[in-house]
Design a protein around this motif. Structure first.
Motif, PDB file in Angstrom:
ATOM      1  N   ALA A 120       0.836  -1.204   0.000  1.00  9.10           N
ATOM      2  CA  ALA A 120       0.000   0.000   0.000  1.00  9.10           C
ATOM      3  C   ALA A 120       0.868   1.249   0.000  1.00  9.10           C
ATOM      4  CB  ALA A 120      -0.939  -0.008   1.212  1.00  9.10           C
ATOM      5  N   PHE A 123       2.545   1.693  -3.649  1.00  9.55           N
ATOM      6  CA  PHE A 123       1.703   2.170  -4.751  1.00  9.55           C
ATOM      7  C   PHE A 123       1.043   3.508  -4.451  1.00  9.55           C
ATOM      8  CE2 PHE A 123       2.040  -2.329  -5.927  1.00  9.55           C
ATOM      9  CZ  PHE A 123       2.409  -2.176  -7.255  1.00  9.55           C
ATOM     10  N   ARG A 124       0.848   3.840  -3.176  1.00 10.08           N
ATOM     11  CA  ARG A 124       0.256   5.118  -2.827  1.00 10.08           C
ATOM     12  C   ARG A 124       1.289   6.244  -2.772  1.00 10.08           C
ATOM     13  NH1 ARG A 124      -4.893   5.060  -0.507  1.00 10.08           N
ATOM     14  NH2 ARG A 124      -4.370   7.000   0.577  1.00 10.08           N
ATOM     15  N   GLN A 125       2.553   5.908  -2.394  1.00 10.72           N
ATOM     16  CA  GLN A 125       3.551   6.947  -2.127  1.00 10.72           C
ATOM     17  C   GLN A 125       4.709   6.969  -3.123  1.00 10.72           C
ATOM     18  OE1 GLN A 125       3.031   9.092   0.532  1.00 10.72           O
ATOM     19  NE2 GLN A 125       1.095   8.007   0.828  1.00 10.72           N
ATOM     20  N   LYS A 130       0.763   6.284 -11.040  1.00 11.27           N
ATOM     21  CA  LYS A 130      -0.362   5.845 -10.234  1.00 11.27           C
ATOM     22  C   LYS A 130      -1.071   4.691 -10.942  1.00 11.27           C
ATOM     23  CE  LYS A 130       0.130   8.809  -6.924  1.00 11.27           C
ATOM     24  NZ  LYS A 130       0.528   8.362  -5.559  1.00 11.27           N
ATOM     25  N   ILE A 135      -3.518   0.476  -6.126  1.00  6.95           N
ATOM     26  CA  ILE A 135      -3.818   1.314  -4.960  1.00  6.95           C
ATOM     27  C   ILE A 135      -5.077   0.809  -4.274  1.00  6.95           C
ATOM     28  CG2 ILE A 135      -4.534   3.631  -4.232  1.00  6.95           C
ATOM     29  CD1 ILE A 135      -2.718   4.716  -6.488  1.00  6.95           C
ATOM     30  N   ASP A 136      -6.111   0.544  -5.056  1.00  4.81           N
ATOM     31  CA  ASP A 136      -7.375   0.069  -4.492  1.00  4.81           C
ATOM     32  C   ASP A 136      -7.207  -1.310  -3.857  1.00  4.81           C
ATOM     33  OD1 ASP A 136     -10.368   0.422  -4.301  1.00  4.81           O
ATOM     34  OD2 ASP A 136     -10.315  -1.423  -5.471  1.00  4.81           O
ATOM     35  N   TYR A 138      -4.501  -2.873  -2.550  1.00  4.37           N
ATOM     36  CA  TYR A 138      -3.737  -2.955  -1.310  1.00  4.37           C
ATOM     37  C   TYR A 138      -4.323  -2.084  -0.206  1.00  4.37           C
ATOM     38  CZ  TYR A 138      -0.433  -5.734  -3.897  1.00  4.37           C
ATOM     39  OH  TYR A 138       0.150  -6.739  -4.638  1.00  4.37           O
ATOM     40  N   THR A 139      -4.944  -0.972  -0.565  1.00  6.22           N
ATOM     41  CA  THR A 139      -5.604  -0.158   0.452  1.00  6.22           C
ATOM     42  C   THR A 139      -6.747  -0.936   1.089  1.00  6.22           C
ATOM     43  OG1 THR A 139      -5.014   1.887  -0.718  1.00  6.22           O
ATOM     44  CG2 THR A 139      -6.797   2.018   0.894  1.00  6.22           C
ATOM     45  N   GLN A 180      -1.314   4.622   4.437  1.00  6.00           N
ATOM     46  CA  GLN A 180      -1.940   3.387   3.961  1.00  6.00           C
ATOM     47  C   GLN A 180      -3.410   3.614   3.595  1.00  6.00           C
ATOM     48  OE1 GLN A 180      -1.323   0.612   7.209  1.00  6.00           O
ATOM     49  NE2 GLN A 180       0.827   1.157   7.316  1.00  6.00           N
TER      50      GLN A 180
END
Length: 233
Positions: A120, A123-125, A130, A135-136, A138-139, A180
């Motif tokens: 998370a 892929f988010r940071q 993107k 993102i979806d 692992y979040t 996260q």
């Protein structure tokens, strides 16, 4: 509790996995010396470190007073926590039923919470582009794991009853909950657990180890190349 006369050597960088061991050593009040392994500069690939940690990952330890009075090296944070818990007789029960309870939640962290939170974060940071699906994915998985943690803590103070290596392993991976994509207010039992651990003096000391050395990885493209471009070669 055995007396440690020669400091444990801790090979370390201030990351969640590194914090597990600095916190454990602080909780045990065992003397230790820190050998910094700057993972952003590739120091984890140095031959001297690979002899200790063949997976080229920190943390690792060398205990000069290992079994039989001979040095022993241990890599993998979960294995280190188990070793230290067995040796010093704290935060890891000698009773089989309780030890099994601790082990279940330790391996839950090692196999689930840590890797999923790490993805998370990535892929988010850090990802150069993107990727909405990642993102979806692992979040949501971190959210599920937080839900498991929250449910577990509904009727107990800590993951395995008493404070243990399972809590020491899990806590560092929840500190960046905002990165996260999570809100602790959605998980009241977990929030209570989180705040109780964060208030422990030994935890605070463990988190301070090497704090000044940590940089913002999102802005360090050279470090990202080292960390995210590894292959078997």
């Amino acid at each position: 509790m055995p007396q440690q006369t020669i400091p444990v050597e801790l090979y370390y960088w201030p990351t969640p996995n590194g914090h597990k061991i600095s916190i454990m050593l602080e909780e045990l009040r065992v003397p230790y010396s820190v050998k910094y392994v700057n993972i952003g500069k590739g120091e984890q690939f140095e031959p001297s470190f690979l002899k200790i940690s063949p997976n080229n990952r920190m943390p690792a330890i060398i205990d000069p007073e290992g079994p039989g009075g001979k040095p022993i090296s241990v890599f993998e944070s979960g294995a280190i926590l188990q070793y230290l818990g067995r040796k010093f007789g704290h935060f890891y029960s000698a009773e089989e039923r309780q030890r099994t309870e601790i082990d279940q939640w330790l391996f839950w962290q090692m196999g689930g919470l840590g890797p999923m939170a790490g993805q998370a974060h990535h892929f988010r940071q850090y990802a150069p582009e993107k990727v909405p699906y990642a993102i979806d994915r692992y979040t949501k998985e971190v959210n599920r794991l937080y839900g498991v943690l929250n449910k577990r803590l509904a009727d107990r103070e800590y993951l395995a009853g008493d404070y243990s290596i399972a809590d020491i392993a899990s806590f560092p991976w929840t500190r960046s909950y905002e990165n996260q994509g999570q809100d602790l207010n959605d998980f009241p039992n977990m929030k209570r657990w989180f705040e109780a651990i964060a208030a422990r003096p030994a935890v605070q000391r463990g988190l301070e180890v090497g704090k000044e050395r940590r940089s913002n990885l999102a802005d360090d493209k050279e470090a990202q190349k080292v960390l995210f471009g590894q292959t078997a070669r």
